[in-house]
Motif scaffolding. Sequence first.
Motif, mmCIF file in Angstrom:
data_model
loop_
_atom_site.group_PDB
_atom_site.id
_atom_site.type_symbol
_atom_site.label_atom_id
_atom_site.label_comp_id
_atom_site.label_asym_id
_atom_site.label_seq_id
_atom_site.Cartn_x
_atom_site.Cartn_y
_atom_site.Cartn_z
ATOM 1 N N MET A 101 44.346 48.886 35.663
ATOM 2 C CA MET A 101 45.313 50.149 35.770
ATOM 3 C C MET A 101 46.085 50.733 34.443
ATOM 4 O O MET A 101 46.347 51.672 34.405
ATOM 5 C CB MET A 101 46.848 49.167 36.617
ATOM 6 N N THR A 102 46.084 49.711 33.348
ATOM 7 C CA THR A 102 46.464 50.484 32.057
ATOM 8 C C THR A 102 45.458 51.425 31.755
ATOM 9 O O THR A 102 45.886 52.769 31.215
ATOM 10 C CB THR A 102 46.494 49.332 31.074
ATOM 11 N N ARG A 103 44.154 51.175 31.808
ATOM 12 C CA ARG A 103 43.262 52.159 31.480
ATOM 13 C C ARG A 103 43.295 53.474 32.305
ATOM 14 O O ARG A 103 43.237 54.568 31.885
ATOM 15 C CB ARG A 103 41.843 51.628 31.673
ATOM 16 N N ALA A 104 43.915 53.262 33.659
ATOM 17 C CA ALA A 104 44.040 54.314 34.406
ATOM 18 C C ALA A 104 45.406 55.161 34.082
ATOM 19 O O ALA A 104 45.738 56.151 34.961
ATOM 20 C CB ALA A 104 44.195 54.224 35.938
ATOM 21 N N GLY A 105 46.151 54.709 33.001
ATOM 22 C CA GLY A 105 47.378 55.194 32.524
ATOM 23 C C GLY A 105 48.709 55.058 33.186
ATOM 24 O O GLY A 105 49.523 55.854 33.211
ATOM 25 N N SER A 106 48.585 53.737 34.213
ATOM 26 C CA SER A 106 49.578 53.385 35.058
ATOM 27 C C SER A 106 50.196 51.966 34.547
ATOM 28 O O SER A 106 49.662 51.373 33.602
ATOM 29 C CB SER A 106 49.345 53.524 36.384
ATOM 30 N N GLU A 107 51.408 51.779 34.903
ATOM 31 C CA GLU A 107 52.056 50.637 34.495
ATOM 32 C C GLU A 107 51.730 49.537 35.542
ATOM 33 O O GLU A 107 51.266 49.621 36.619
ATOM 34 C CB GLU A 107 53.596 50.705 34.728
ATOM 35 N N PRO A 108 50.977 48.338 34.933
ATOM 36 C CA PRO A 108 50.443 47.342 35.595
ATOM 37 C C PRO A 108 51.279 46.806 36.665
ATOM 38 O O PRO A 108 52.600 46.719 36.371
ATOM 39 C CB PRO A 108 49.987 46.342 34.706
ATOM 40 N N VAL A 109 50.641 46.435 37.675
ATOM 41 C CA VAL A 109 51.602 45.578 38.839
ATOM 42 C C VAL A 109 51.974 44.459 38.416
ATOM 43 O O VAL A 109 51.072 43.554 37.826
ATOM 44 C CB VAL A 109 51.023 45.653 40.075
ATOM 45 N N PRO A 110 53.149 43.829 38.512
ATOM 46 C CA PRO A 110 53.543 42.578 37.932
ATOM 47 C C PRO A 110 52.685 41.431 38.713
ATOM 48 O O PRO A 110 52.488 41.737 39.835
ATOM 49 C CB PRO A 110 54.989 42.467 38.269
ATOM 50 N N ILE A 111 52.572 40.457 37.997
ATOM 51 C CA ILE A 111 51.887 39.342 38.855
ATOM 52 C C ILE A 111 52.292 38.828 40.205
ATOM 53 O O ILE A 111 51.628 38.144 41.096
ATOM 54 C CB ILE A 111 51.502 37.949 37.822
ATOM 55 N N GLY A 112 53.862 38.766 39.979
ATOM 56 C CA GLY A 112 54.467 38.396 41.223
ATOM 57 C C GLY A 112 54.338 39.242 42.511
ATOM 58 O O GLY A 112 54.629 38.686 43.615
ATOM 59 N N ASP A 113 53.544 40.413 42.364
ATOM 60 C CA ASP A 113 53.451 41.087 43.497
ATOM 61 C C ASP A 113 52.116 41.392 43.975
ATOM 62 O O ASP A 113 51.527 42.180 44.645
ATOM 63 C CB ASP A 113 53.856 42.866 43.001
ATOM 64 N N VAL A 114 51.271 40.486 43.254
ATOM 65 C CA VAL A 114 50.020 40.099 43.559
ATOM 66 C C VAL A 114 49.623 38.716 44.180
ATOM 67 O O VAL A 114 50.098 37.936 43.785
ATOM 68 C CB VAL A 114 48.847 40.359 42.281
ATOM 69 N N SER A 115 48.747 38.793 45.183
ATOM 70 C CA SER A 115 48.426 37.607 45.713
ATOM 71 C C SER A 115 46.924 37.247 46.048
ATOM 72 O O SER A 115 46.224 38.302 46.241
ATOM 73 C CB SER A 115 48.737 37.510 47.397
ATOM 74 N N MET A 116 46.335 36.154 46.006
ATOM 75 C CA MET A 116 44.884 35.950 46.245
ATOM 76 C C MET A 116 44.731 35.245 47.650
ATOM 77 O O MET A 116 45.380 34.082 47.897
ATOM 78 C CB MET A 116 44.515 34.842 45.134
ATOM 79 N N ALA A 117 44.101 35.936 48.502
ATOM 80 C CA ALA A 117 43.677 35.464 49.811
ATOM 81 C C ALA A 117 42.449 34.326 49.338
ATOM 82 O O ALA A 117 41.308 34.683 48.916
ATOM 83 C CB ALA A 117 43.360 36.188 50.670
ATOM 84 N N PHE A 118 42.703 33.139 49.480
ATOM 85 C CA PHE A 118 41.709 32.179 49.193
ATOM 86 C C PHE A 118 41.178 31.404 50.493
ATOM 87 O O PHE A 118 41.664 30.943 51.173
ATOM 88 C CB PHE A 118 42.324 31.057 48.331
ATOM 89 N N TYR A 119 39.681 31.386 50.698
ATOM 90 C CA TYR A 119 38.875 30.999 51.686
ATOM 91 C C TYR A 119 37.656 29.922 51.101
ATOM 92 O O TYR A 119 36.978 29.460 51.992
ATOM 93 C CB TYR A 119 38.266 31.946 52.490
ATOM 94 N N GLY A 120 37.677 30.040 49.670
ATOM 95 C CA GLY A 120 36.533 29.130 49.223
ATOM 96 C C GLY A 120 36.354 27.683 49.661
ATOM 97 O O GLY A 120 35.356 27.372 50.029
ATOM 98 N N ASP A 121 37.427 27.064 49.898
ATOM 99 C CA ASP A 121 37.546 25.734 50.413
ATOM 100 C C ASP A 121 36.739 25.589 51.623
ATOM 101 O O ASP A 121 36.387 24.421 51.948
ATOM 102 C CB ASP A 121 38.906 25.270 50.279
ATOM 103 N N LEU A 122 36.439 26.598 52.399
ATOM 104 C CA LEU A 122 36.190 26.536 53.768
ATOM 105 C C LEU A 122 34.360 26.050 53.857
ATOM 106 O O LEU A 122 33.807 25.392 54.673
ATOM 107 C CB LEU A 122 36.112 27.711 54.572
ATOM 108 N N PHE A 123 33.893 26.448 52.534
ATOM 109 C CA PHE A 123 32.697 25.982 52.320
ATOM 110 C C PHE A 123 32.343 24.711 51.313
ATOM 111 O O PHE A 123 31.274 24.508 51.087
ATOM 112 C CB PHE A 123 31.999 27.223 51.553
ATOM 113 N N ARG A 124 33.472 24.248 51.163
ATOM 114 C CA ARG A 124 33.376 23.107 50.157
ATOM 115 C C ARG A 124 33.115 21.759 51.152
ATOM 116 O O ARG A 124 33.704 21.529 51.980
ATOM 117 C CB ARG A 124 34.771 22.826 49.486
#
Length: 286
Positions: A32-55
């Motif tokens: 986002m910085t390379r694109a010339g914009s303010e990065p989104v705060p980490i608090g506004d980002v979420s990870m949808a995790f499904y990897g454990d379904l294969f463990r």
Amino acid sequence: MARVVCVHGIAQQVRGEQSLLRDWWPALADGMTRAGSEPVPIGDVSMAFYGDLFRPAGTLLAVGDPLYSAKDVERGIEQDLLLTWWREAAAVDEAVAGPGADTLMRIPGSAQAALRQLSRSKFFAGVALRALVFDLKQVSRYLQETDLRRAARARVAARITPDTRVVVAHSLGSVVAYEALCAMPDHPVRALVTVGSPLGISNLIFERLEPPPQQGLGNWPGPNALVWTNVADRGDVVALQKDLSVRFGDQVRNAIVHNGAHAHDARAYLTEKLTGSAITGGLGDR
């Protein structure tokens, strides 16, 4: 609530939401910085995790993933996908000898030959044989095990709230995210950003999507206003079909990038200016 939802790819079964987010967010912010914009705060980002379904379930004395070998590559999706990777690796890497017509008919001989050649490629450098076979099985299990497929999509759907504006999905995660969005026609997502996506691989993945393609064209994963940007490296063996507009219509915006020796790495994709611009566009007022 998350304005950006990230969806990881294969081989993340021993990771988790927080560890993956710690890897992804700085790269996403850099893009986002390379694109010339303010990065989104980490608090506004979420990870949808499904990897454990294969463990595999833990038991006493069990260590890590199953000790797979070439003989464990099964006929059908696993064999076909492995040979597809082999052909593409040979096309982009002169160190890899391509398969001959006689090789394509032999199992486990063809699997052994494919794995041996792929071990010479820059793309799969450092990937253990058993890990590569495990990756094949993750793809085949997702496409063939109904309960696992539904559970993975549910993980994505659970992360999408009324505040979500962007979904960024890598590798197999792009398949999971695509299907999850298709099942939520009224979702609030403005931008879908797929990186290193195998969605366009004919016969193996595209024709097996849910909902199934109609007359050779895949369903659009949301309202017409959704902006879908697909980013692929020319040397990315997994992203075999670089131009997804062939499969999903002219609305898909496609970009070719250069990730160097890390052709399929999610972080390399995320630091790219074009990826950052696509994320910024989805977050902006329209």
